[in-house]
Design a protein around this motif. Structure first.
Motif, PDB file in Angstrom:
ATOM      1  N   SER A  43       0.312  -1.352 -13.064  1.00  0.00           N
ATOM      2  CA  SER A  43       1.360  -1.861 -12.200  1.00  0.00           C
ATOM      3  C   SER A  43       0.914  -1.779 -10.743  1.00  0.00           C
ATOM      4  O   SER A  43       1.675  -2.052  -9.851  1.00  0.00           O
ATOM      5  CB  SER A  43       2.652  -1.065 -12.410  1.00  0.00           C
ATOM      6  OG  SER A  43       2.447   0.275 -12.042  1.00  0.00           O
ATOM      7  N   ALA A  44      -0.335  -1.374 -10.541  1.00  0.00           N
ATOM      8  CA  ALA A  44      -0.876  -1.276  -9.191  1.00  0.00           C
ATOM      9  C   ALA A  44      -1.246  -2.665  -8.701  1.00  0.00           C
ATOM     10  O   ALA A  44      -1.667  -3.511  -9.464  1.00  0.00           O
ATOM     11  CB  ALA A  44      -2.103  -0.384  -9.178  1.00  0.00           C
ATOM     12  N   THR A  45      -1.089  -2.853  -7.414  1.00  0.00           N
ATOM     13  CA  THR A  45      -1.468  -4.120  -6.819  1.00  0.00           C
ATOM     14  C   THR A  45      -2.429  -3.860  -5.684  1.00  0.00           C
ATOM     15  O   THR A  45      -2.413  -2.799  -5.080  1.00  0.00           O
ATOM     16  CB  THR A  45      -0.235  -4.864  -6.275  1.00  0.00           C
ATOM     17  OG1 THR A  45       0.396  -4.032  -5.310  1.00  0.00           O
ATOM     18  CG2 THR A  45       0.747  -5.209  -7.368  1.00  0.00           C
ATOM     19  N   PRO A  52       2.155  -0.508   0.512  1.00  0.00           N
ATOM     20  CA  PRO A  52       1.803   0.636  -0.326  1.00  0.00           C
ATOM     21  C   PRO A  52       1.408   0.218  -1.738  1.00  0.00           C
ATOM     22  O   PRO A  52       1.976  -0.719  -2.296  1.00  0.00           O
ATOM     23  CB  PRO A  52       3.079   1.473  -0.364  1.00  0.00           C
ATOM     24  CG  PRO A  52       3.930   0.973   0.733  1.00  0.00           C
ATOM     25  CD  PRO A  52       3.513  -0.426   1.012  1.00  0.00           C
ATOM     26  N   LEU A  53       0.441   0.928  -2.296  1.00  0.00           N
ATOM     27  CA  LEU A  53       0.054   0.688  -3.674  1.00  0.00           C
ATOM     28  C   LEU A  53       1.153   1.206  -4.587  1.00  0.00           C
ATOM     29  O   LEU A  53       1.722   2.266  -4.347  1.00  0.00           O
ATOM     30  CB  LEU A  53      -1.246   1.427  -3.994  1.00  0.00           C
ATOM     31  CG  LEU A  53      -2.498   0.959  -3.271  1.00  0.00           C
ATOM     32  CD1 LEU A  53      -3.663   1.892  -3.571  1.00  0.00           C
ATOM     33  CD2 LEU A  53      -2.850  -0.451  -3.679  1.00  0.00           C
ATOM     34  N   GLY A  98      -7.363   0.150 -11.533  1.00  0.00           N
ATOM     35  CA  GLY A  98      -7.418  -1.073 -10.749  1.00  0.00           C
ATOM     36  C   GLY A  98      -6.904  -0.932  -9.325  1.00  0.00           C
ATOM     37  O   GLY A  98      -6.388  -1.878  -8.755  1.00  0.00           O
ATOM     38  N   LEU A  99      -7.033   0.255  -8.754  1.00  0.00           N
ATOM     39  CA  LEU A  99      -6.573   0.499  -7.387  1.00  0.00           C
ATOM     40  C   LEU A  99      -7.731   0.358  -6.419  1.00  0.00           C
ATOM     41  O   LEU A  99      -8.853   0.757  -6.719  1.00  0.00           O
ATOM     42  CB  LEU A  99      -5.974   1.902  -7.268  1.00  0.00           C
ATOM     43  CG  LEU A  99      -4.818   2.218  -8.205  1.00  0.00           C
ATOM     44  CD1 LEU A  99      -4.460   3.685  -8.115  1.00  0.00           C
ATOM     45  CD2 LEU A  99      -3.624   1.346  -7.875  1.00  0.00           C
ATOM     46  N   PHE A 100      -7.468  -0.171  -5.253  1.00  0.00           N
ATOM     47  CA  PHE A 100      -8.479  -0.334  -4.214  1.00  0.00           C
ATOM     48  C   PHE A 100      -8.131   0.624  -3.089  1.00  0.00           C
ATOM     49  O   PHE A 100      -7.338   0.322  -2.206  1.00  0.00           O
ATOM     50  CB  PHE A 100      -8.515  -1.792  -3.742  1.00  0.00           C
ATOM     51  CG  PHE A 100      -9.668  -2.098  -2.837  1.00  0.00           C
ATOM     52  CD1 PHE A 100     -10.978  -1.999  -3.294  1.00  0.00           C
ATOM     53  CD2 PHE A 100      -9.441  -2.492  -1.532  1.00  0.00           C
ATOM     54  CE1 PHE A 100     -12.035  -2.289  -2.449  1.00  0.00           C
ATOM     55  CE2 PHE A 100     -10.499  -2.783  -0.683  1.00  0.00           C
ATOM     56  CZ  PHE A 100     -11.804  -2.677  -1.148  1.00  0.00           C
ATOM     57  N   ARG A 105      -5.649   5.151   1.383  1.00  0.00           N
ATOM     58  CA  ARG A 105      -6.025   6.439   0.800  1.00  0.00           C
ATOM     59  C   ARG A 105      -4.830   7.369   0.668  1.00  0.00           C
ATOM     60  O   ARG A 105      -4.832   8.288  -0.133  1.00  0.00           O
ATOM     61  CB  ARG A 105      -7.114   7.095   1.642  1.00  0.00           C
ATOM     62  CG  ARG A 105      -8.399   6.299   1.648  1.00  0.00           C
ATOM     63  CD  ARG A 105      -9.476   6.920   2.475  1.00  0.00           C
ATOM     64  NE  ARG A 105      -8.971   7.913   3.406  1.00  0.00           N
ATOM     65  CZ  ARG A 105      -9.542   8.221   4.544  1.00  0.00           C
ATOM     66  NH1 ARG A 105     -10.622   7.616   4.906  1.00  0.00           N
ATOM     67  NH2 ARG A 105      -9.030   9.137   5.337  1.00  0.00           N
ATOM     68  N   GLY A 106      -3.771   7.145   1.428  1.00  0.00           N
ATOM     69  CA  GLY A 106      -2.595   7.994   1.393  1.00  0.00           C
ATOM     70  C   GLY A 106      -1.845   7.974   0.068  1.00  0.00           C
ATOM     71  O   GLY A 106      -0.995   8.829  -0.185  1.00  0.00           O
ATOM     72  N   VAL A 107      -2.169   7.017  -0.806  1.00  0.00           N
ATOM     73  CA  VAL A 107      -1.502   6.957  -2.102  1.00  0.00           C
ATOM     74  C   VAL A 107      -1.727   8.247  -2.889  1.00  0.00           C
ATOM     75  O   VAL A 107      -0.851   8.696  -3.622  1.00  0.00           O
ATOM     76  CB  VAL A 107      -1.950   5.713  -2.915  1.00  0.00           C
ATOM     77  CG1 VAL A 107      -3.389   5.841  -3.391  1.00  0.00           C
ATOM     78  CG2 VAL A 107      -1.018   5.483  -4.098  1.00  0.00           C
TER      79      VAL A 107
END
Length: 139
Positions: A43-45, A52-53, A98-100, A105-107
């Motif tokens: 569900s990450a974009t 926000p991711l 699948g996160l970039f 980076r705060g995610v």
């Protein structure tokens, strides 16, 4: 002895992965990095505007489960080696989902604060960092 060799190999691979991720982050401008053959239905974009991711509860739990068993190693290794292993773990988690991360980076701070604050607090202490993002190599 084989455990040490395996960890050293993992750390070397992590450093290479982080370097490649950072290099890719500097040469691309957005979602074109995303692979259509992603093994998960994340569900990450990949944000193109700094949004926000989005991380699912399962993805958050996965990160916590990946960090938790390494805490004692990081306390023994110290902050320098611990940060390398921390980066490797976070990059592995991001790639699997699948996160970039160079975009946000705060995610990692948001996810761990919500899902496993105890693991977050112990990580900050072991790595001697003010927040999780500070422990990640800049992209």
């Amino acid at each position: 002895m084989s455990r040490w060799i395996r960890r050293t190999s993992l750390l070397g691979a992590a450093v290479a992965t982080v370097a490649l991720t950072a290099a890719c982050g500097n040469t691309t401008t957005g979602p074109s990095q995303q692979s259509s053959g992603s093994p998960t239905t994340a569900s990450a974009t990949v944000p193109s505007t700094g949004a926000p991711l989005n991380v699912s509860e399962d993805q958050a739990k996965q990160l916590c489960d990946m960090l938790r068993p390494q805490l004692s190693d990081w306390r023994v290794q110290g902050p320098t080696l611990g940060k390398v292993a921390f980066n490797a773990t976070v990059v592995q988690w991001a790639v699997q989902n699948g996160l970039f991360l160079p975009n946000e980076r705060g995610v990692v701070d948001r996810v761990t604060t919500k899902s496993c604050s105890d693991v977050r607090d112990q990580t900050l202490s072991a790595l001697e960092i003010p927040n999780m993002a500070a422990g990640l190599v800049a992209g």
